[in-house]
Write a protein that holds these residues in place. Sequence first.
Motif, PDB file in Angstrom:
ATOM      1  N   MET A  14       0.835  -1.201   0.000  1.00 34.62           N
ATOM      2  CA  MET A  14       0.000   0.000   0.000  1.00 34.62           C
ATOM      3  C   MET A  14       0.865   1.244   0.000  1.00 34.62           C
ATOM      4  SD  MET A  14      -2.837  -1.268   2.773  1.00 34.62           S
ATOM      5  CE  MET A  14      -3.699   0.292   2.684  1.00 34.62           C
ATOM      6  N   ASN A  15       0.286   2.336  -0.524  1.00 32.14           N
ATOM      7  CA  ASN A  15       0.995   3.625  -0.523  1.00 32.14           C
ATOM      8  C   ASN A  15       0.797   4.300   0.839  1.00 32.14           C
ATOM      9  OD1 ASN A  15       1.876   3.288  -3.109  1.00 32.14           O
ATOM     10  ND2 ASN A  15       0.034   4.205  -4.008  1.00 32.14           N
ATOM     11  N   GLN A  16       1.269   3.625   1.877  1.00 39.26           N
ATOM     12  CA  GLN A  16       1.079   4.095   3.243  1.00 39.26           C
ATOM     13  C   GLN A  16       2.311   3.736   4.055  1.00 39.26           C
ATOM     14  OE1 GLN A  16      -1.799   1.947   5.559  1.00 39.26           O
ATOM     15  NE2 GLN A  16      -2.477   3.782   6.630  1.00 39.26           N
ATOM     16  N   GLY A  17       2.849   4.725   4.767  1.00 39.14           N
ATOM     17  CA  GLY A  17       3.976   4.446   5.637  1.00 39.14           C
ATOM     18  C   GLY A  17       3.500   4.139   7.041  1.00 39.14           C
ATOM     19  N   LEU A  18       4.016   3.082   7.610  1.00 35.96           N
ATOM     20  CA  LEU A  18       3.603   2.678   8.955  1.00 35.96           C
ATOM     21  C   LEU A  18       4.822   2.646   9.875  1.00 35.96           C
ATOM     22  CD1 LEU A  18       1.161  -0.265   8.158  1.00 35.96           C
ATOM     23  CD2 LEU A  18       0.585   2.096   8.708  1.00 35.96           C
ATOM     24  N   LEU A  19       4.643   3.233  11.083  1.00 40.02           N
ATOM     25  CA  LEU A  19       5.716   3.273  12.066  1.00 40.02           C
ATOM     26  C   LEU A  19       5.124   2.915  13.420  1.00 40.02           C
ATOM     27  CD1 LEU A  19       8.649   4.040  12.855  1.00 40.02           C
ATOM     28  CD2 LEU A  19       7.797   6.371  13.201  1.00 40.02           C
ATOM     29  N   ILE A  20       5.724   1.953  14.103  1.00 37.58           N
ATOM     30  CA  ILE A  20       5.272   1.562  15.441  1.00 37.58           C
ATOM     31  C   ILE A  20       6.443   1.738  16.402  1.00 37.58           C
ATOM     32  CG2 ILE A  20       4.422  -0.324  16.872  1.00 37.58           C
ATOM     33  CD1 ILE A  20       3.049  -1.463  14.437  1.00 37.58           C
ATOM     34  N   VAL A  21       6.225   2.515  17.476  1.00 35.16           N
ATOM     35  CA  VAL A  21       7.259   2.726  18.488  1.00 35.16           C
ATOM     36  C   VAL A  21       6.673   2.405  19.853  1.00 35.16           C
ATOM     37  CG1 VAL A  21       8.484   4.447  17.138  1.00 35.16           C
ATOM     38  CG2 VAL A  21       6.662   5.172  18.678  1.00 35.16           C
ATOM     39  N   ASP A  22       7.555   2.041  20.793  1.00 38.10           N
ATOM     40  CA  ASP A  22       7.060   1.785  22.151  1.00 38.10           C
ATOM     41  C   ASP A  22       7.226   3.050  23.003  1.00 38.10           C
ATOM     42  OD1 ASP A  22       9.992  -0.192  23.134  1.00 38.10           O
ATOM     43  OD2 ASP A  22       9.717   1.972  22.802  1.00 38.10           O
ATOM     44  N   ASN A  23       6.909   2.946  24.273  1.00 30.29           N
ATOM     45  CA  ASN A  23       6.906   4.154  25.110  1.00 30.29           C
ATOM     46  C   ASN A  23       8.302   4.636  25.461  1.00 30.29           C
ATOM     47  OD1 ASN A  23       7.676   2.176  26.821  1.00 30.29           O
ATOM     48  ND2 ASN A  23       5.852   2.261  28.151  1.00 30.29           N
ATOM     49  N   THR A  24       9.352   3.894  25.054  1.00 31.46           N
ATOM     50  CA  THR A  24      10.714   4.382  25.251  1.00 31.46           C
ATOM     51  C   THR A  24      11.247   5.067  23.997  1.00 31.46           C
ATOM     52  OG1 THR A  24      11.775   2.374  24.459  1.00 31.46           O
ATOM     53  CG2 THR A  24      11.153   2.437  26.797  1.00 31.46           C
ATOM     54  N   GLY A  25      10.411   5.080  22.930  1.00 33.93           N
ATOM     55  CA  GLY A  25      10.854   5.680  21.681  1.00 33.93           C
ATOM     56  C   GLY A  25      11.584   4.718  20.764  1.00 33.93           C
ATOM     57  N   GLU A 136      -1.104   0.140  25.745  1.00 35.04           N
ATOM     58  CA  GLU A 136      -0.556   1.153  26.639  1.00 35.04           C
ATOM     59  C   GLU A 136       0.925   1.399  26.424  1.00 35.04           C
ATOM     60  OE1 GLU A 136      -1.223  -0.296  30.558  1.00 35.04           O
ATOM     61  OE2 GLU A 136       0.193  -1.976  30.362  1.00 35.04           O
ATOM     62  N   ASP A 137       1.614   0.496  25.723  1.00 34.03           N
ATOM     63  CA  ASP A 137       3.057   0.657  25.509  1.00 34.03           C
ATOM     64  C   ASP A 137       3.433   0.930  24.061  1.00 34.03           C
ATOM     65  OD1 ASP A 137       3.566  -2.022  27.850  1.00 34.03           O
ATOM     66  OD2 ASP A 137       3.622   0.164  28.210  1.00 34.03           O
ATOM     67  N   THR A 138       2.473   0.893  23.163  1.00 34.69           N
ATOM     68  CA  THR A 138       2.827   0.927  21.728  1.00 34.69           C
ATOM     69  C   THR A 138       1.952   1.923  20.988  1.00 34.69           C
ATOM     70  OG1 THR A 138       3.284  -1.427  21.922  1.00 34.69           O
ATOM     71  CG2 THR A 138       3.276  -0.492  19.709  1.00 34.69           C
ATOM     72  N   ARG A 139       2.609   2.691  20.074  1.00 33.40           N
ATOM     73  CA  ARG A 139       1.887   3.707  19.287  1.00 33.40           C
ATOM     74  C   ARG A 139       2.098   3.438  17.790  1.00 33.40           C
ATOM     75  NH1 ARG A 139       0.161   8.741  20.591  1.00 33.40           N
ATOM     76  NH2 ARG A 139       1.180   8.562  22.611  1.00 33.40           N
ATOM     77  N   LEU A 140       1.033   3.579  16.999  1.00 32.69           N
ATOM     78  CA  LEU A 140       1.073   3.436  15.529  1.00 32.69           C
ATOM     79  C   LEU A 140       0.954   4.801  14.892  1.00 32.69           C
ATOM     80  CD1 LEU A 140       0.890   1.876  12.823  1.00 32.69           C
ATOM     81  CD2 LEU A 140      -1.582   1.832  13.166  1.00 32.69           C
ATOM     82  N   ILE A 141       1.884   5.133  14.010  1.00 26.92           N
ATOM     83  CA  ILE A 141       1.845   6.386  13.246  1.00 26.92           C
ATOM     84  C   ILE A 141       1.672   6.011  11.786  1.00 26.92           C
ATOM     85  CG2 ILE A 141       3.058   8.486  12.629  1.00 26.92           C
ATOM     86  CD1 ILE A 141       4.694   8.131  15.223  1.00 26.92           C
ATOM     87  N   SER A 142       0.600   6.490  11.155  1.00 27.73           N
ATOM     88  CA  SER A 142       0.319   6.200   9.736  1.00 27.73           C
ATOM     89  C   SER A 142       0.639   7.441   8.918  1.00 27.73           C
ATOM     90  CB  SER A 142      -1.142   5.804   9.548  1.00 27.73           C
ATOM     91  OG  SER A 142      -1.427   5.643   8.179  1.00 27.73           O
ATOM     92  N   ILE A 143       1.524   7.292   7.925  1.00 26.24           N
ATOM     93  CA  ILE A 143       2.005   8.422   7.114  1.00 26.24           C
ATOM     94  C   ILE A 143       1.640   8.172   5.667  1.00 26.24           C
ATOM     95  CG2 ILE A 143       4.045   9.703   6.361  1.00 26.24           C
ATOM     96  CD1 ILE A 143       5.385   8.786   8.981  1.00 26.24           C
ATOM     97  N   VAL A 144       1.061   9.168   4.991  1.00 26.18           N
ATOM     98  CA  VAL A 144       0.671   9.058   3.572  1.00 26.18           C
ATOM     99  C   VAL A 144       1.905   9.250   2.706  1.00 26.18           C
ATOM    100  CG1 VAL A 144      -0.735   9.981   1.712  1.00 26.18           C
ATOM    101  CG2 VAL A 144      -1.641   9.885   4.055  1.00 26.18           C
ATOM    102  N   ILE A 145       2.137   8.271   1.828  1.00 25.38           N
ATOM    103  CA  ILE A 145       3.264   8.373   0.882  1.00 25.38           C
ATOM    104  C   ILE A 145       2.702   8.797  -0.471  1.00 25.38           C
ATOM    105  CG2 ILE A 145       5.098   7.124  -0.307  1.00 25.38           C
ATOM    106  CD1 ILE A 145       5.308   5.320   2.104  1.00 25.38           C
ATOM    107  N   PRO A 146       3.008   9.988  -0.926  1.00 23.30           N
ATOM    108  CA  PRO A 146       2.400  10.486  -2.174  1.00 23.30           C
ATOM    109  C   PRO A 146       3.035   9.824  -3.393  1.00 23.30           C
ATOM    110  CG  PRO A 146       4.013  12.041  -1.380  1.00 23.30           C
ATOM    111  CD  PRO A 146       3.931  10.965  -0.324  1.00 23.30           C
ATOM    112  N   ALA A 147       2.295   9.907  -4.498  1.00 25.07           N
ATOM    113  CA  ALA A 147       2.845   9.467  -5.792  1.00 25.07           C
ATOM    114  C   ALA A 147       3.930  10.439  -6.223  1.00 25.07           C
ATOM    115  CB  ALA A 147       1.737   9.407  -6.836  1.00 25.07           C
TER     116      ALA A 147
END
Length: 889
Positions: A14-25, A136-147
């Motif tokens: 998918m044209n979508q960037g996904l990043l998962i980080v925990d509470n320590t970064g 409680e320990d994990t965050r998902l950041i969804s980033i749009v990757i343009p054409a």
Amino acid sequence: MTIIEGMPPAKERMNQGLLIVDNTGTIKYINRPLCQILGYTPEELLGRFVIEEKTADWWPTEKPVNPKKSDSVCDSGTLALATTALTLLETTENELDFLTSNSLTEAFEEEQTIKLRKKTGEIIDLQIEETRLLDEDTRLISIVIPAPAPSNFATPALLALKASEELHRITLAHITEAVFVTDDLGNFTFICPNVQAFFGYSPQEIKALGKISKLLGVNLFQPSELEKVGEIKNIERAIRDKSGKRRFVLINVKRVSILEGTVLYCCHDITERRKAEEALYQERERFRLLIESVKDYAIFTLDALGMVESWNAGAESITGYGRSEIIGQHYSCFYNPAEIQQETPWKALRKASLDGRLELEGWYVRRDGSQFWADVVITALRDKYGYLEGFSVVTRDFTERKRFSEQLWHAAYHDELTGLPNRALFTRLLGEAVERAKQQPDYQYAVLFLDLDRFKLINDSLGHSIGDRLLVALAQQLQTFLRDSDSVARLGGDEFAILLDNIADIEYANSVAEQIHSCLKSPFNLNGYEVYTTVSIGIAASSVRVDSTSLSFQAGEKAIIRLAELTSLPLDVSGAACPYDRPEDLLRDADTAMYRAKSLGRARHELFNGAMHAAAVGRLALETELRRAVEKIGAADERENAFLLYYQPIICLETGRLTGFEALLRWCHATRGFIAPTEFIPVAEDTGLIVPLGAWVLREACRQLRLWQQEYPQASDLTVNVNLSSKQLSAPNLVEYIDELLEETSLNAACLKLEITETMLMENSVMALEVLEEFKARSIKFAIDDFGTGYSSLSYLHKLPVSTLKIDRSFVCRLGTEDENSEIVQAIITLAKNLGVDVVAEGIETPEQLRELLRLKCRYAQGYFFAKPLCPEGALALITSMRQWDLNF
């Protein structure tokens, strides 16, 4: 299962960037699209830290410290690019840090723009689609990757891509087939723009259907089968378009991977074709009554098994069969018994069913048993679904016009089997070259005459169909060696000819011949067989120079003059030949050179010279004189018979006494005296004269031995050996002839031994076994001559009713000088003892050879050491002398 392990693989596409980080970064997951746009690999980023700027309030914990160099990264917060920027940074030690914006909140009410720094240092702007807590320990950041953004300075690759996309768009809009792509559940992922013309529905209406099964029907194919083969073709379905009209569709389904789509459907409208098929089916019915009234042609139909179903008046007139007696009879009643035995009628119907139509010409049988020549067209009849219903047969009686078809065949210019020019066309092309050479002194050409070696063996062993395939394959191969100006033709049988036009010198012809020999070292793959073959090639050039000193029958200038007379080539005293006058002469000389190559061992090429033709003319003269001599056999005046038999003694090495003779043919020419058998026997073999000549030898040998036995008691136990040729062995009346001969001469059958060569025995093994069994039943013995020079199978040899093995003189002549030959002779003697047969050594000439044979316990021998072949008087003197050779060495 962790959250990361549960991420679906589809996210990677998918044209979508996904990043998962925990509470320590710490980065716990980053997908490939985001890695690719930043220039990193996932391995470079996983396990690294996100670092918050001093004013950030978004990250819920204390700012993590890089265990390696936190001071250099976070000093005074100078790494932030903007107050709302998330910054990816590469330190001097290649360590990665992330800064989070201090203005971000845990829940975004609208999309926000962030700035990211790529591995190269370039800063890019991207949109955050959403961010949420996974736990409680994990965050998902969804980033749009343009054409990719358009560029005013597009690269050639980009321009080519755009052109390709435009071409595909236009193609899809104008193709006559409807194309769909679905996922594995049948949901549409792509609909071709032209579907409305095909189905009447707009793309939006079809999209609204949801699944393709609602358009094309259920159970279109088995998914398991598609997974196995990857593509299923020619699925036929009847559907209804938007107007309710019935259409027939031919569908091809293929497994693909196009974005979310996995199955490609191509639909072709065959409605009109099906209508045409229906119309054709009805048309056939309308023609049925029409053809029944035709009287000049026999027109009838057969069912799928070949039984006659319909019969017109023309068929009754041509064949003599009435409708009532032929209906229900098999089509084979029009063939003769031999063709029925060969299953020709069934083969014809099978070929017609495979090809759809078969045209034949040949002799057919009427009701009264008479034959007629006809051309026959057999057409397979199939129903609207393509299933075989039967055959239509159209026959026309061409008995009276047979001779015209033969003339037409002779007028044809191309070979039917290979498609090459035939002899007629090749001769015409060669004639043009001959005329050109007369007008242009510098113009040169050459003819290569090719003949397959041992082609008959391929036909006899693998069948004529394989032989034909070999000829076709060779014809195709030969064309690869030629220039556009050259020509290759099949002259007939296994003979081919090549015209090399406008060559610089004869070396070019030699190089082409070498290429042909080299190519034929590899086998032809024919219907599962690996077939090896070679060719013998004769070369005749447009001009030929002859060295007069090479001619044995003349010398010097007289040789050149004589050569000009024999070859029809105008030669000057230097040996230079003027251009040929006729193409036939050139073909003749190339043919002569080809036979010279065969006589020198095959699989080679020879350049024609005048001496070859002189030898051929001499052989022709010898053949003529041999024919005349054979014609005089049995003349009232025996003095006219130029043939006589000589007898070489066969000695028992155990007793030293005479046991019999081998009868040897001699020809006493009226002017040349005795002609060597090696000179005239091959001519007799080639011309078939060996058959009457061999019959005379048999009769004369039996008569002479019986005469000796009647007059001299000491000859009562003697035997006579007579050589048989392959043509005699294959003669259908050989056994009957010898029966009559023995009865006529009153010779005991046990006194006659027939000799055949080992090679001849193996080349005609089945027939030879039958003949030998018949002779064994009559007490006539057989000997294998020249044993050890052929290729006989020991297992097969054990089955043969052979009484004697004769060791070839080539092994005997070197006895006492080469240990290897002693071992070969020893092996043959041992083999003979194991088989329970006698062994005779041929060609004994020296005491050393005889001594070695005695040591090896050979039982019989013959050769000049005992006596040369003797005339009848000399043989009689030997008989009456009752000589006993002293074998004590």
